[in-house]
Design a protein around this motif. Structure first.
Motif, PDB file in Angstrom:
ATOM      1  N   TYR A  98     -11.666 -35.068 107.163  1.00 58.46           N
ATOM      2  CA  TYR A  98     -11.201 -33.945 107.987  1.00 58.46           C
ATOM      3  C   TYR A  98     -10.734 -32.815 107.071  1.00 58.46           C
ATOM      4  CZ  TYR A  98      -8.615 -31.514 111.698  1.00 58.46           C
ATOM      5  OH  TYR A  98      -8.151 -30.583 112.600  1.00 58.46           O
ATOM      6  N   GLY A  99     -11.217 -31.608 107.329  1.00 60.16           N
ATOM      7  CA  GLY A  99     -10.906 -30.473 106.474  1.00 60.16           C
ATOM      8  C   GLY A  99     -12.064 -30.098 105.572  1.00 60.16           C
ATOM      9  N   TYR A 100     -13.023 -30.995 105.462  1.00 64.06           N
ATOM     10  CA  TYR A 100     -14.199 -30.753 104.617  1.00 64.06           C
ATOM     11  C   TYR A 100     -15.475 -30.982 105.423  1.00 64.06           C
ATOM     12  CZ  TYR A 100     -11.255 -30.741 100.420  1.00 64.06           C
ATOM     13  OH  TYR A 100     -10.321 -30.428  99.471  1.00 64.06           O
ATOM     14  N   GLN A 101     -16.576 -30.548 104.838  1.00 67.22           N
ATOM     15  CA  GLN A 101     -17.899 -30.891 105.342  1.00 67.22           C
ATOM     16  C   GLN A 101     -18.799 -31.140 104.141  1.00 67.22           C
ATOM     17  OE1 GLN A 101     -19.512 -27.615 107.592  1.00 67.22           O
ATOM     18  NE2 GLN A 101     -18.823 -26.084 106.116  1.00 67.22           N
ATOM     19  N   LYS A 102     -19.898 -31.824 104.387  1.00 65.02           N
ATOM     20  CA  LYS A 102     -20.842 -32.075 103.300  1.00 65.02           C
ATOM     21  C   LYS A 102     -21.656 -30.813 103.033  1.00 65.02           C
ATOM     22  CE  LYS A 102     -21.401 -37.052 104.092  1.00 65.02           C
ATOM     23  NZ  LYS A 102     -22.367 -38.152 104.298  1.00 65.02           N
ATOM     24  N   SER A 103     -21.875 -30.551 101.767  1.00 65.91           N
ATOM     25  CA  SER A 103     -22.666 -29.385 101.396  1.00 65.91           C
ATOM     26  C   SER A 103     -24.091 -29.536 101.919  1.00 65.91           C
ATOM     27  CB  SER A 103     -22.682 -29.220  99.879  1.00 65.91           C
ATOM     28  OG  SER A 103     -23.664 -28.268  99.496  1.00 65.91           O
ATOM     29  N   PRO A 104     -24.640 -28.487 102.535  1.00 64.24           N
ATOM     30  CA  PRO A 104     -26.040 -28.563 102.996  1.00 64.24           C
ATOM     31  C   PRO A 104     -27.023 -28.680 101.834  1.00 64.24           C
ATOM     32  CG  PRO A 104     -25.180 -26.328 103.226  1.00 64.24           C
ATOM     33  CD  PRO A 104     -24.018 -27.191 102.853  1.00 64.24           C
ATOM     34  N   LEU A 105     -26.554 -28.347 100.615  1.00 64.18           N
ATOM     35  CA  LEU A 105     -27.426 -28.426  99.438  1.00 64.18           C
ATOM     36  C   LEU A 105     -27.335 -29.776  98.740  1.00 64.18           C
ATOM     37  CD1 LEU A 105     -26.704 -24.889  97.916  1.00 64.18           C
ATOM     38  CD2 LEU A 105     -28.558 -25.577  99.461  1.00 64.18           C
ATOM     39  N   ASP A 106     -26.221 -30.496  98.980  1.00 69.02           N
ATOM     40  CA  ASP A 106     -26.002 -31.788  98.321  1.00 69.02           C
ATOM     41  C   ASP A 106     -25.056 -32.609  99.181  1.00 69.02           C
ATOM     42  OD1 ASP A 106     -25.449 -33.955  96.739  1.00 69.02           O
ATOM     43  OD2 ASP A 106     -24.805 -32.821  94.978  1.00 69.02           O
ATOM     44  N   LYS A 116     -21.639 -33.837  97.887  1.00 71.23           N
ATOM     45  CA  LYS A 116     -20.612 -32.891  97.466  1.00 71.23           C
ATOM     46  C   LYS A 116     -19.873 -32.346  98.684  1.00 71.23           C
ATOM     47  CE  LYS A 116     -19.805 -28.735  94.656  1.00 71.23           C
ATOM     48  NZ  LYS A 116     -18.702 -29.406  93.921  1.00 71.23           N
ATOM     49  N   LEU A 117     -18.544 -32.238  98.577  1.00 74.04           N
ATOM     50  CA  LEU A 117     -17.718 -31.738  99.665  1.00 74.04           C
ATOM     51  C   LEU A 117     -17.465 -30.244  99.504  1.00 74.04           C
ATOM     52  CD1 LEU A 117     -15.035 -34.577  99.920  1.00 74.04           C
ATOM     53  CD2 LEU A 117     -17.104 -34.295 101.309  1.00 74.04           C
ATOM     54  N   ILE A 118     -17.503 -29.521 100.623  1.00 79.13           N
ATOM     55  CA  ILE A 118     -17.105 -28.122 100.648  1.00 79.13           C
ATOM     56  C   ILE A 118     -16.083 -27.948 101.761  1.00 79.13           C
ATOM     57  CG2 ILE A 118     -19.269 -27.268  99.688  1.00 79.13           C
ATOM     58  CD1 ILE A 118     -20.154 -26.540 102.519  1.00 79.13           C
ATOM     59  N   ILE A 119     -15.258 -26.934 101.648  1.00 76.17           N
ATOM     60  CA  ILE A 119     -14.178 -26.725 102.617  1.00 76.17           C
ATOM     61  C   ILE A 119     -14.745 -26.317 103.971  1.00 76.17           C
ATOM     62  CG2 ILE A 119     -12.263 -25.187 103.192  1.00 76.17           C
ATOM     63  CD1 ILE A 119     -11.428 -25.265 100.277  1.00 76.17           C
ATOM     64  N   ASP A 120     -14.196 -26.919 105.017  1.00 74.93           N
ATOM     65  CA  ASP A 120     -14.518 -26.545 106.388  1.00 74.93           C
ATOM     66  C   ASP A 120     -13.454 -25.538 106.820  1.00 74.93           C
ATOM     67  OD1 ASP A 120     -14.801 -26.305 109.122  1.00 74.93           O
ATOM     68  OD2 ASP A 120     -15.172 -28.433 109.473  1.00 74.93           O
ATOM     69  N   ASN A 121     -13.848 -24.296 106.977  1.00 74.60           N
ATOM     70  CA  ASN A 121     -12.879 -23.231 107.263  1.00 74.60           C
ATOM     71  C   ASN A 121     -12.208 -23.365 108.628  1.00 74.60           C
ATOM     72  OD1 ASN A 121     -13.256 -21.878 104.782  1.00 74.60           O
ATOM     73  ND2 ASN A 121     -15.129 -20.899 105.559  1.00 74.60           N
ATOM     74  N   THR A 122     -12.776 -24.187 109.494  1.00 74.58           N
ATOM     75  CA  THR A 122     -12.179 -24.393 110.813  1.00 74.58           C
ATOM     76  C   THR A 122     -10.997 -25.349 110.750  1.00 74.58           C
ATOM     77  OG1 THR A 122     -14.307 -24.001 111.904  1.00 74.58           O
ATOM     78  CG2 THR A 122     -12.624 -25.158 113.185  1.00 74.58           C
ATOM     79  N   THR A 123     -11.147 -26.440 109.986  1.00 76.90           N
ATOM     80  CA  THR A 123     -10.120 -27.483 109.989  1.00 76.90           C
ATOM     81  C   THR A 123      -9.224 -27.478 108.747  1.00 76.90           C
ATOM     82  OG1 THR A 123     -11.787 -29.007 109.098  1.00 76.90           O
ATOM     83  CG2 THR A 123     -11.419 -29.029 111.485  1.00 76.90           C
TER      84      THR A 123
END
Length: 304
Positions: free
Chosen positions: A162-170, A173-180
Motif C-alpha cells: 500500500y502506497g506503492y505500485q509496480k513499475s510498468p517498465l519493471d 521495481k516499486l514506484i510511488i502511488d501518488n493516490t495512497t
C-alpha cells in the motif's frame, strides 16, 4: 459395448499461457486418437491448467476422481504418469490401492503405464519416484532464482505494498502511488508526531471513508480473495501497525520473512529476522528515516 474412458490433461504453471493452451490441445489430440484406435467411448475430458502435479486439489482432477469412484467409466487415460500426479504418495494411493478397488484401469500413452499389467508395477513406482524428484529439484532451483532476485533488491510480491505500485517498465521495481502515498505519510505522522494509537488512526481513516488497502486493490481490479472484507471499509489497528513497521516505506526492500515449509504444501513458516534479506535504497521513500525511526519507538504509543 465399448469401454468408457476418462481423458485427463494437465499443464504446470511454469510455462507461459500460450504454451499451456497448445500443450493441453496436443494432449487432447493425442489421447482422443488413442482412445478411438482402441474403440473406447470417451466419457469426458478433464483438463487442469496452471496446476502443479503435486497439488491434489486440482478442480478437474478431483471431479474426475469423484466420477471414477461412482464407476462412471472404467479407464483413465493420460499422456504420461506425471500428468496425473508428481506426488509419489498420490500415485501409490490411486494406482495401486483405490483404482483396483474401484475397477479403474490407468493407462498412459507415452511412458506405457498400464495398471492391468502386473509386471508394470515397478515401472510405475520408479516413474512416481522420478516425478517427485523432478518437483523437488525444480522447487530448489526456483528458490535459488528467487533468492538471487531478492539479494538484488527486486520486489517479488504479487501486489505492491500500500502506497506503492509496480513499475510498468519493471514489475520487480516499486514506484510511488501518488493516490495512497499521502495516506501512508499521514499514518506515520499521526503515530510518530501526534502520538495517536493504532486504533485511533484506524478509527479516523474509517470515519474519513478512506478506502482500506483491500478496498483500494479491489478498485484497481485486483482480486485479493477477501470479498467479505473489501466492502466493509473498516481500517483495523493491525493494518496500521503493519504499515508503521514496514521498512519498505523508507526505500528499503525487506524480503524472505517467511518460507514455504515444503514444495508439497502452501503452508509457510516465519523466518528469523537475522535471516531476512534486506537491501537498502531500492526505491523512493514515502517517509523519512527520522520519522520511521521515531515510529519504531514503543514510547510513542498513546491511548488517545
Amino acid at each position: 459395448m465399448p469401454e468408457k474412458v476418462a481423458i485427463y490433461c494437465r499443464i504446470s504453471n511454469e510455462y507461459n499461457r500460450e504454451n499451456q493452451s497448445e500443450s493441453i490441445q496436443n494432449q487432447i489430440l493425442l489421447l482422443t486418437q488413442y482412445a478411438h484406435q482402441n474403440n473406447w467411448s470417451i466419457f469426458d475430458i478433464y483438463c487442469d491448467e496452471n496446476y502443479s502435479g503435486v497439488d491434489d486439489n486440482r478442480p478437474n482432477f478431483v471431479r474426475m476422481l469423484q466420477y471414477a469412484q461412482k464407476n462412471a467409466f472404467s479407464i483413465i487415460l493420460c499422456k504420461t504418469q506425471s500428468r496425473f500426479t508428481r506426488n509419489i504418495t498420490t500415485a501409490e494411493k490411486y494406482l495401486h490401492y483405490l483404482f483396483p478397488i474401484w475397477g479403474i484401469r490407468f493407462i498412459t500413452v507415452v511412458d506405457k503405464t498400464d495398471t492391468n499389467d502386473k509386471y508394470n508395477k515397478k515401472t510405475r513406482q520408479i516413474n512416481a519416484l522420478v516425478n517427485e524428484w523432478y518437483c523437488e529439484e525444480l522447487s530448489q532451483n526456483i528458490k535459488k532464482v528467487f533468492r538471487q532476485k531478492q539479494l538484488q533488491g527486486q520486489y517479488l510480491g504479487n501486489y505492491a505494498p500500500y502506497g506503492y505500485q509496480k513499475s510498468p517498465l519493471d514489475k520487480h521495481k516499486l514506484i510511488i502511488d501518488n493516490t495512497t502515498a499521502p495516506i501512508v505519510n499521514f499514518i506515520f505522522e499521526q503515530y510518530g508526531i501526534e502520538k495517536k494509537s493504532y486504533y485511533s488512526i484506524a478509527k479516523l481513516l474509517t470515519y474519513q471513508k478512506i478506502p482500506t488497502p483491500s478496498q483500494y486493490k479491489s478498485m484497481q481490479n485486483k482480486d485479493v480473495g477477501r470479498k467479505g472484507i473489501k466492502n466493509k471499509g473498516i481500517w483495523s489497528a493491525s493494518t496500521i501497525r503493519n504499515i508503521l513497521h514496514n521498512a519498505v516505506y523508507v526505500g528499503d526492500m525487506v524480503q524472505n520473512k517467511e518460507n514455504k515449509i515444503s514444495y508439497k504444501s502452501n503452508k509457510v513458516a516465519a523466518v528469523p529476522s537475522k535471516d531476512w534479506i534486506v537491501v537498502h535504497n531500492t526505491h523512493d521513500a514515502i517517509v523519512s528515516k527520522q520519522l520511521f525511526a521515531l515510529c519504531q519507538n514503543k514510547n510513542t504509543i498513546s491511548k488517545s
